[in-house]
Design a protein around this motif. Sequence first.
Motif, PDB file in Angstrom:
ATOM      1  N   ASP A  18       0.807  -1.218   0.000  1.00  0.00           N
ATOM      2  CA  ASP A  18       0.000   0.000   0.000  1.00  0.00           C
ATOM      3  C   ASP A  18       0.840   1.269   0.000  1.00  0.00           C
ATOM      4  O   ASP A  18       0.304   2.368  -0.217  1.00  0.00           O
ATOM      5  CB  ASP A  18      -0.937   0.009   1.212  1.00  0.00           C
ATOM      6  N   ASN A  19       2.141   1.140   0.266  1.00  0.00           N
ATOM      7  CA  ASN A  19       2.994   2.321   0.318  1.00  0.00           C
ATOM      8  C   ASN A  19       3.574   2.700  -1.042  1.00  0.00           C
ATOM      9  O   ASN A  19       4.263   3.719  -1.164  1.00  0.00           O
ATOM     10  CB  ASN A  19       4.146   2.102   1.300  1.00  0.00           C
ATOM     11  N   ALA A  20       3.341   1.864  -2.055  1.00  0.00           N
ATOM     12  CA  ALA A  20       3.917   2.133  -3.378  1.00  0.00           C
ATOM     13  C   ALA A  20       3.366   3.436  -3.941  1.00  0.00           C
ATOM     14  O   ALA A  20       2.167   3.726  -3.819  1.00  0.00           O
ATOM     15  CB  ALA A  20       3.619   0.979  -4.326  1.00  0.00           C
ATOM     16  N   MET A  22       3.181   6.088  -7.360  1.00  0.00           N
ATOM     17  CA  MET A  22       3.303   6.125  -8.810  1.00  0.00           C
ATOM     18  C   MET A  22       4.580   6.838  -9.248  1.00  0.00           C
ATOM     19  O   MET A  22       5.217   6.445 -10.227  1.00  0.00           O
ATOM     20  CB  MET A  22       2.072   6.820  -9.412  1.00  0.00           C
ATOM     21  N   ALA A  23       4.965   7.857  -8.509  1.00  0.00           N
ATOM     22  CA  ALA A  23       6.185   8.595  -8.858  1.00  0.00           C
ATOM     23  C   ALA A  23       7.414   7.699  -8.792  1.00  0.00           C
ATOM     24  O   ALA A  23       8.376   7.888  -9.554  1.00  0.00           O
ATOM     25  CB  ALA A  23       6.350   9.793  -7.927  1.00  0.00           C
ATOM     26  N   THR A  24       7.389   6.717  -7.890  1.00  0.00           N
ATOM     27  CA  THR A  24       8.514   5.780  -7.785  1.00  0.00           C
ATOM     28  C   THR A  24       8.546   4.822  -8.963  1.00  0.00           C
ATOM     29  O   THR A  24       9.611   4.497  -9.500  1.00  0.00           O
ATOM     30  CB  THR A  24       8.412   4.983  -6.468  1.00  0.00           C
ATOM     31  N   LEU A  25       7.369   4.354  -9.394  1.00  0.00           N
ATOM     32  CA  LEU A  25       7.299   3.363 -10.470  1.00  0.00           C
ATOM     33  C   LEU A  25       7.405   3.975 -11.868  1.00  0.00           C
ATOM     34  O   LEU A  25       7.804   3.284 -12.809  1.00  0.00           O
ATOM     35  CB  LEU A  25       5.979   2.581 -10.372  1.00  0.00           C
ATOM     36  N   GLN A  26       7.059   5.245 -12.003  1.00  0.00           N
ATOM     37  CA  GLN A  26       6.947   5.833 -13.340  1.00  0.00           C
ATOM     38  C   GLN A  26       8.197   5.698 -14.201  1.00  0.00           C
ATOM     39  O   GLN A  26       8.098   5.340 -15.382  1.00  0.00           O
ATOM     40  CB  GLN A  26       6.563   7.312 -13.234  1.00  0.00           C
ATOM     41  N   PRO A  27       9.408   5.952 -13.663  1.00  0.00           N
ATOM     42  CA  PRO A  27      10.588   5.789 -14.528  1.00  0.00           C
ATOM     43  C   PRO A  27      10.747   4.374 -15.067  1.00  0.00           C
ATOM     44  O   PRO A  27      11.198   4.186 -16.205  1.00  0.00           O
ATOM     45  CB  PRO A  27      11.750   6.160 -13.603  1.00  0.00           C
ATOM     46  N   PHE A  28      10.348   3.386 -14.259  1.00  0.00           N
ATOM     47  CA  PHE A  28      10.495   1.995 -14.683  1.00  0.00           C
ATOM     48  C   PHE A  28       9.393   1.595 -15.670  1.00  0.00           C
ATOM     49  O   PHE A  28       9.617   0.767 -16.550  1.00  0.00           O
ATOM     50  CB  PHE A  28      10.500   1.086 -13.459  1.00  0.00           C
ATOM     51  N   ILE A  29       8.213   2.178 -15.512  1.00  0.00           N
ATOM     52  CA  ILE A  29       7.153   1.954 -16.503  1.00  0.00           C
ATOM     53  C   ILE A  29       7.577   2.504 -17.862  1.00  0.00           C
ATOM     54  O   ILE A  29       7.433   1.835 -18.888  1.00  0.00           O
ATOM     55  CB  ILE A  29       5.834   2.620 -16.045  1.00  0.00           C
TER      56      ILE A  29
END
Length: 346
Positions: A18-20, A22-29
């Motif tokens: 639940d702590n994920a 979007m800003a963290t994942l966006q570069p990897f997406i």
Amino acid sequence: MSLITSIAEFKKFIAIDDNAKMATLQPFIDEAEQLYIIPLLGQAFYDELLPLYLGSLPPTDPIVALSPTNAKLLPYIQRALAYYTQLLAIPHVTVTFGDMGVRQHRNESSDPAPRWKEEKLLFQALKNGDIHADKLLEFLETNATLTPTPVYGTWYSSSANTKNSGYIVYGTQVASRHININNSRRVFLQLRNKIREIETRSIPKLISQEQYAELVTQIKTDTLTSANKDLIEKIEPIICKRALYMQLPFMRVQINEHGVFVYSGTDDIFKLGQLATDADVKILRAQLCDDKEFGYPADEATLHQFILDNIDDYPLIKASTVYTVPPVPGPTWGSLNDPCNKHFSV
């Protein structure tokens, strides 16, 4: 922007905490799209689809709904994209890079997973991404068309299309009849250039350029004669087995009871194992070439005998230089040299 824009969309396909953010994942997406998704869709189709998807998201006013065809396609793309994102993100989400160098983060209620668990999850993300990439290609190949109304027409008209139009071995289903690739479009794409090379350079030497041209034309127009269907049945295994034999040393594969599975990951991932060993590859190549009954040289011999026995049904071959009829002892076929042969004929 990308084809996944929220944590809620990501959670449809992969369970994350639940702590994920979007800003963290966006570069990897974004990176996963460039490395894995765009090559499957083709740049032109991706550029066409992305604004349609973004335009359908709230709070656009009015909300523009995706067309039914694109709505059916989107989950196939997003599932593969989510797994590839996970693959790229896992090594980095617990560390940061900055003025203080590389730092690892932890909190009071959790610890970083041990290395072996991280490696297992990495390889699982890679395999799941590749599996669902194959499902995406299968969906597109099954549904894409230009007539009577274009459906995924930009993909259909691009080099990303998995149909090998204009060739005898024109698709994954044809290849899977003769080599164990488990109907994988991704494996077929790895073999496609070699298939084209064998068809255009080697097959005409066996049946004549004129006969080959007639076969290709009849396949494209769906007008195959009964005799040419029989001839194609003898040619297909030669092309498929020889293509896999020649391309196999350059493919990152796993060989198991389901056949050949090709991976699209990086060298660091492959250090974890799971790939076929040199011995595994050697055994499979020996089956494709050296096996006296099932190797492609044996299929060539079968083709030669079939043509000799039925030459009157193939006037284009009979009139060509690949077929000779000396007075004695009768119809003969010139010996063909092959890299798998244990002899050389002149």
